[in-house]
Design a protein around this motif. Structure first.
Motif, PDB file in Angstrom:
ATOM      1  N   ASN A 180       0.858  -1.183   0.000  1.00  0.00           N
ATOM      2  CA  ASN A 180       0.000   0.000   0.000  1.00  0.00           C
ATOM      3  C   ASN A 180       0.892   1.230   0.000  1.00  0.00           C
ATOM      4  O   ASN A 180       1.637   1.467   0.946  1.00  0.00           O
ATOM      5  CB  ASN A 180      -0.899  -0.018   1.242  1.00  0.00           C
ATOM      6  CG  ASN A 180      -1.924   1.099   1.189  1.00  0.00           C
ATOM      7  OD1 ASN A 180      -1.607   2.229   0.790  1.00  0.00           O
ATOM      8  ND2 ASN A 180      -3.151   0.801   1.571  1.00  0.00           N
ATOM      9  N   TYR A 181       0.824   2.013  -1.085  1.00  0.00           N
ATOM     10  CA  TYR A 181       1.757   3.122  -1.247  1.00  0.00           C
ATOM     11  C   TYR A 181       1.077   4.481  -1.250  1.00  0.00           C
ATOM     12  O   TYR A 181       1.474   5.390  -1.966  1.00  0.00           O
ATOM     13  CB  TYR A 181       2.645   2.872  -2.476  1.00  0.00           C
ATOM     14  CG  TYR A 181       3.425   1.601  -2.259  1.00  0.00           C
ATOM     15  CD1 TYR A 181       4.334   1.530  -1.210  1.00  0.00           C
ATOM     16  CD2 TYR A 181       3.194   0.460  -3.013  1.00  0.00           C
ATOM     17  CE1 TYR A 181       5.017   0.354  -0.932  1.00  0.00           C
ATOM     18  CE2 TYR A 181       3.868  -0.722  -2.747  1.00  0.00           C
ATOM     19  CZ  TYR A 181       4.776  -0.765  -1.708  1.00  0.00           C
ATOM     20  OH  TYR A 181       5.439  -1.925  -1.420  1.00  0.00           O
ATOM     21  N   VAL A 182       0.038   4.598  -0.409  1.00  0.00           N
ATOM     22  CA  VAL A 182      -0.583   5.907  -0.200  1.00  0.00           C
ATOM     23  C   VAL A 182       0.429   6.816   0.494  1.00  0.00           C
ATOM     24  O   VAL A 182       0.673   7.937   0.063  1.00  0.00           O
ATOM     25  CB  VAL A 182      -1.870   5.770   0.637  1.00  0.00           C
ATOM     26  CG1 VAL A 182      -2.405   7.146   1.015  1.00  0.00           C
ATOM     27  CG2 VAL A 182      -2.908   4.982  -0.151  1.00  0.00           C
ATOM     28  N   SER A 183       1.054   6.324   1.551  1.00  0.00           N
ATOM     29  CA  SER A 183       2.025   7.160   2.260  1.00  0.00           C
ATOM     30  C   SER A 183       3.378   6.479   2.419  1.00  0.00           C
ATOM     31  O   SER A 183       4.364   7.120   2.742  1.00  0.00           O
ATOM     32  CB  SER A 183       1.479   7.563   3.631  1.00  0.00           C
ATOM     33  OG  SER A 183       1.067   6.407   4.325  1.00  0.00           O
ATOM     34  N   ASN A 184       3.453   5.170   2.168  1.00  0.00           N
ATOM     35  CA  ASN A 184       4.744   4.477   2.251  1.00  0.00           C
ATOM     36  C   ASN A 184       5.448   4.512   0.900  1.00  0.00           C
ATOM     37  O   ASN A 184       4.798   4.502  -0.142  1.00  0.00           O
ATOM     38  CB  ASN A 184       4.556   3.005   2.629  1.00  0.00           C
ATOM     39  CG  ASN A 184       3.948   2.863   4.007  1.00  0.00           C
ATOM     40  OD1 ASN A 184       4.233   3.666   4.899  1.00  0.00           O
ATOM     41  ND2 ASN A 184       3.098   1.866   4.170  1.00  0.00           N
ATOM     42  N   THR A 185       6.781   4.502   0.939  1.00  0.00           N
ATOM     43  CA  THR A 185       7.572   4.456  -0.287  1.00  0.00           C
ATOM     44  C   THR A 185       7.885   3.000  -0.619  1.00  0.00           C
ATOM     45  O   THR A 185       8.297   2.253   0.258  1.00  0.00           O
ATOM     46  CB  THR A 185       8.892   5.228  -0.080  1.00  0.00           C
ATOM     47  OG1 THR A 185       8.565   6.561   0.288  1.00  0.00           O
ATOM     48  CG2 THR A 185       9.723   5.243  -1.342  1.00  0.00           C
ATOM     49  N   PRO A 186       7.685   2.576  -1.868  1.00  0.00           N
ATOM     50  CA  PRO A 186       8.034   1.194  -2.221  1.00  0.00           C
ATOM     51  C   PRO A 186       9.538   0.974  -2.062  1.00  0.00           C
ATOM     52  O   PRO A 186      10.319   1.900  -2.277  1.00  0.00           O
ATOM     53  CB  PRO A 186       7.645   1.077  -3.702  1.00  0.00           C
ATOM     54  CG  PRO A 186       6.872   2.299  -4.033  1.00  0.00           C
ATOM     55  CD  PRO A 186       7.197   3.344  -3.020  1.00  0.00           C
ATOM     56  N   PRO A 187       9.956  -0.233  -1.685  1.00  0.00           N
ATOM     57  CA  PRO A 187      11.398  -0.519  -1.589  1.00  0.00           C
ATOM     58  C   PRO A 187      12.066  -0.363  -2.958  1.00  0.00           C
ATOM     59  O   PRO A 187      11.430  -0.571  -3.992  1.00  0.00           O
ATOM     60  CB  PRO A 187      11.448  -1.983  -1.143  1.00  0.00           C
ATOM     61  CG  PRO A 187      10.084  -2.331  -0.680  1.00  0.00           C
ATOM     62  CD  PRO A 187       9.132  -1.402  -1.355  1.00  0.00           C
ATOM     63  N   ASP A 188      13.349  -0.013  -2.942  1.00  0.00           N
ATOM     64  CA  ASP A 188      14.105   0.129  -4.188  1.00  0.00           C
ATOM     65  C   ASP A 188      14.043  -1.147  -5.026  1.00  0.00           C
ATOM     66  O   ASP A 188      13.949  -1.088  -6.250  1.00  0.00           O
ATOM     67  CB  ASP A 188      15.578   0.440  -3.886  1.00  0.00           C
ATOM     68  CG  ASP A 188      15.767   1.894  -3.495  1.00  0.00           C
ATOM     69  OD1 ASP A 188      14.820   2.684  -3.699  1.00  0.00           O
ATOM     70  OD2 ASP A 188      16.846   2.237  -2.983  1.00  0.00           O
ATOM     71  N   ALA A 189      14.106  -2.301  -4.347  1.00  0.00           N
ATOM     72  CA  ALA A 189      14.114  -3.572  -5.089  1.00  0.00           C
ATOM     73  C   ALA A 189      12.851  -3.697  -5.937  1.00  0.00           C
ATOM     74  O   ALA A 189      12.886  -4.179  -7.070  1.00  0.00           O
ATOM     75  CB  ALA A 189      14.220  -4.747  -4.121  1.00  0.00           C
ATOM     76  N   GLN A 190      11.727  -3.234  -5.382  1.00  0.00           N
ATOM     77  CA  GLN A 190      10.455  -3.333  -6.087  1.00  0.00           C
ATOM     78  C   GLN A 190      10.410  -2.344  -7.261  1.00  0.00           C
ATOM     79  O   GLN A 190       9.997  -2.694  -8.370  1.00  0.00           O
ATOM     80  CB  GLN A 190       9.322  -3.050  -5.097  1.00  0.00           C
ATOM     81  CG  GLN A 190       7.942  -3.462  -5.563  1.00  0.00           C
ATOM     82  CD  GLN A 190       6.900  -3.312  -4.467  1.00  0.00           C
ATOM     83  OE1 GLN A 190       7.082  -2.544  -3.519  1.00  0.00           O
ATOM     84  NE2 GLN A 190       5.801  -4.051  -4.584  1.00  0.00           N
ATOM     85  N   LEU A 191      10.873  -1.120  -7.014  1.00  0.00           N
ATOM     86  CA  LEU A 191      10.907  -0.114  -8.082  1.00  0.00           C
ATOM     87  C   LEU A 191      11.842  -0.548  -9.211  1.00  0.00           C
ATOM     88  O   LEU A 191      11.509  -0.441 -10.395  1.00  0.00           O
ATOM     89  CB  LEU A 191      11.374   1.231  -7.522  1.00  0.00           C
ATOM     90  CG  LEU A 191      10.370   1.976  -6.642  1.00  0.00           C
ATOM     91  CD1 LEU A 191      11.061   3.095  -5.878  1.00  0.00           C
ATOM     92  CD2 LEU A 191       9.236   2.540  -7.499  1.00  0.00           C
ATOM     93  N   ASN A 192      13.020  -1.051  -8.826  1.00  0.00           N
ATOM     94  CA  ASN A 192      13.979  -1.482  -9.844  1.00  0.00           C
ATOM     95  C   ASN A 192      13.433  -2.647 -10.658  1.00  0.00           C
ATOM     96  O   ASN A 192      13.605  -2.705 -11.876  1.00  0.00           O
ATOM     97  CB  ASN A 192      15.308  -1.888  -9.197  1.00  0.00           C
ATOM     98  CG  ASN A 192      16.036  -0.691  -8.621  1.00  0.00           C
ATOM     99  OD1 ASN A 192      15.777   0.446  -9.018  1.00  0.00           O
ATOM    100  ND2 ASN A 192      16.932  -0.933  -7.682  1.00  0.00           N
ATOM    101  N   ALA A 193      12.765  -3.580  -9.973  1.00  0.00           N
ATOM    102  CA  ALA A 193      12.225  -4.747 -10.677  1.00  0.00           C
ATOM    103  C   ALA A 193      11.190  -4.310 -11.710  1.00  0.00           C
ATOM    104  O   ALA A 193      11.171  -4.810 -12.838  1.00  0.00           O
ATOM    105  CB  ALA A 193      11.610  -5.725  -9.677  1.00  0.00           C
ATOM    106  N   ALA A 194      10.330  -3.354 -11.328  1.00  0.00           N
ATOM    107  CA  ALA A 194       9.303  -2.887 -12.264  1.00  0.00           C
ATOM    108  C   ALA A 194       9.947  -2.242 -13.486  1.00  0.00           C
ATOM    109  O   ALA A 194       9.536  -2.488 -14.629  1.00  0.00           O
ATOM    110  CB  ALA A 194       8.364  -1.906 -11.567  1.00  0.00           C
TER     111      ALA A 194
END
Ligand SMILES: [Zn+2]
Ligand SMILES: [Zn+2]
Ligand SMILES: [Zn+2]
Length: 505
Positions: A287-301
């Motif tokens: 849930n990324y309303v106020s949390n930042t996604p982990p770098d691993a998740q952003l990089n994977a996308a």
């Protein structure tokens, strides 16, 4: 007896379907290798794959290639005095593959990478002519096979020998080819996460022009087991509650960067009204309303989308949007939406590129003599301004610096580790330029910004991009300038490797 044989063949074919076929590898016994003088073992999976050429004439049959491989082994053992043939594997011009040290033994192919990498040597000289397609395909499938066997990390990096030391290897023509090989990330298949079969399937017309980012508005997950469980939950809900044919998303990405095939690259999903038949939907678990996604998740996308472009599934000039841009929804959450918005302002491609001979001996410290910044968004905006200024006003090929560092310690790739920059006359082709965002005539940079630069330089040494006994200077030691400002200059004179020199030569 017949039944057993039939079953055996069927089992092999099914395995090939699930895991991809490994190419035939001629064993050491088959090419009549000498025994190694000694052996030490890798800790697999390894993170690096390094491409070489033999800088020899080519070969295109088992007999001639095996003869070359034996000759290389003799030279490596008798002349170079190594324990064995240097390479992990060798590939002939006909696509035949020869076991050198193999998957699990430390080789002698690439300084600094031997104990965490595998060296692949294409037999032939590829300075001015490219290898045959069959030879290139053999290396690719061999590496894919290594990933499947967990001998090579799914997040492996691929480099040419010249990126590790000053050498022509693997030849300019081959090097040009491998720089366009972005490895696709590991994707867990539907079988692997335990998907139910779809109730119906319809196909996209690839490449598609749209990519749409979602969040699951769910709990987060950070292991295969917990993420796979959530993906199964999504599928159950989409089929049983929403009445859809299958899980809605094209792909689902876990917090640890694990990627799950939903509808996949070529099937119409149910993720975004108006875009299902001409786009792919990527869902971030969490849930990324106020949390930042982990770098691993952003990089994977991002790796996954780049891979889709490479595979011809996504148009190279694709558009990326958040779900909320298509329909009234909070998805993909304000925080994730802010991040993908920043990604939309992609850096401009350089007008030209030339390569360093890494490792380089010099590191040069700059300040931007600019306002300070302390968030990713504001720092990234400034880095784009520097690039625009350097390209449009100075007429340079690209942003001048190798790396730019924000006030909160964020590190931005400029020219990067292996490309000649435009930061310091006399040092551009033998050094890397690191620029602190901010103005440090009288104010000192934050400790976190200083630490980021020092860690970045240490990282460059570890990667073999900067030599271990490098020299560090301030811009003012090279040319008539105040840069990097008196306050920052005073600080770096006490850093390790700082040298009290004025002007090179
Ligand atoms: Zn090499
Ligand atoms: Zn959504
Ligand atoms: Zn400077």
């Amino acid at each position: 007896m017949k039944l057993l044989v039939f079953f055996g063949l069927l089992a092999i074919n099914l395995l090939d379907l699930v895991f991809g076929a490994c190419p035939r590898i001629y064993t050491r016994a088959e090419w009549k290798a000498r025994a190694p003088k000694s052996v030490s073992y890798l800790s697999n999976p390894v993170s690096w794959t390094i491409i070489h050429h033999s800088a020899s004439v080519g070969c295109s049959s088992f007999a001639t290639c095996a003869k070359f491989v034996k000759d290389f082994q003799a030279q490596h053992m008798d002349t170079n005095l190594w324990d064995d043939i240097g390479y992990s594997f060798l590939i002939g011009g006909d696509g035949s593959v020869y076991e050198g040290r193999g998957w699990s033994r430390v080789g002698s192919h690439t300084p600094n990478y031997n104990s965490n990498g595998l060296g692949f040597c294409l037999i032939g000289d590829f300075t001015s002519k490219a290898p045959a397609t069959v030879q290139l395909e053999a290396v690719k499938s061999l590496i894919a096979c290594g990933v499947e066997k967990k001998m090579i990390s799914a997040q492996y990096k691929l480099i040419g020998h010249r990126q590790a030391k000053a050498t022509e290897c693997p030849g300019q023509a081959l090097y040009n080819i491998i720089t366009k090989w972005p490895p696709c990330p590991r994707i867990y298949s539907r079988a692997e996460w335990g998907a139910r079969p779809p109730n119906g399937v319809s196909y996209l017309s690839n490449p598609v022009p749209w990519t749409i980012i979602h969040h699951a508005a769910s709990a987060s997950c950070s292991s295969f087991d917990t993420c796979a469980k959530l993906v199964r939950d999504f599928q159950n809900q989409h089929i049983d509650v929403n009445g859809w044919n299958d899980i809605g998303y094209s792909f689902v990405i876990g917090g640890d960067g694990s990627i799950f095939e939903g509808r996949g690259w070529d099937k119409v999903g149910a993720h975004t009204p108006g875009y299902n038949s001409n786009g792919l939907g990527f869902c971030f678990i969490g849930n990324y309303v106020s949390n930042t996604p982990p770098d691993a998740q952003l990089n994977a996308a991002q790796d996954l989308i780049a891979c889709g472009v490479d595979l011809g599934m996504i148009a190279s000039n694709y558009n990326l949007i958040g779900h909320r841009q298509a329909v009234a929804t909070e998805c993909p959450g304000q925080r994730l939406y802010d991040i993908i918005k920043a990604l939309l302002t992609l850096p401009r491609p350089p007008n030209g590129v030339s390569y360093l001979n890494n490792p380089v001996d010099w590191t040069v410290i700059h300040h931007a003599e600019s306002a300070a910044c302390s968030t990713f968004d504001s720092c990234a905006e400034m880095v784009r301004q520097f690039q625009n200024f350097h390209m449009d006003e100075n007429g340079w090929n690209d942003i001048g610096y190798s790396f730019v560092i924000g006030g909160e310690g964020s590190v931005f790739e400029g020219r990067g580790w292996d490309k000649v920059g435009a930061h310091t006359p006399g040092y551009n082709s033998i050094g890397l330029g690191f620029c602190f965002i901010g103005n440090f005539f009288s104010v000192e940079p934050t400790q976190v910004q200083q630490n980021a630069v020092q860690e970045l330089i240490s990282c460059g040494v570890e990667l073999g991009m900067i030599s271990g006994d490098y020299n560090l200077i301030g811009h003012r030691q090279a040319v008539d300038t105040d840069c990097p400002g008196d306050a920052l200059y005073d600080i770096i004179t006490s850093w390790p490797h700082w040298v009290n020199v004025l002007r090179l030569e």
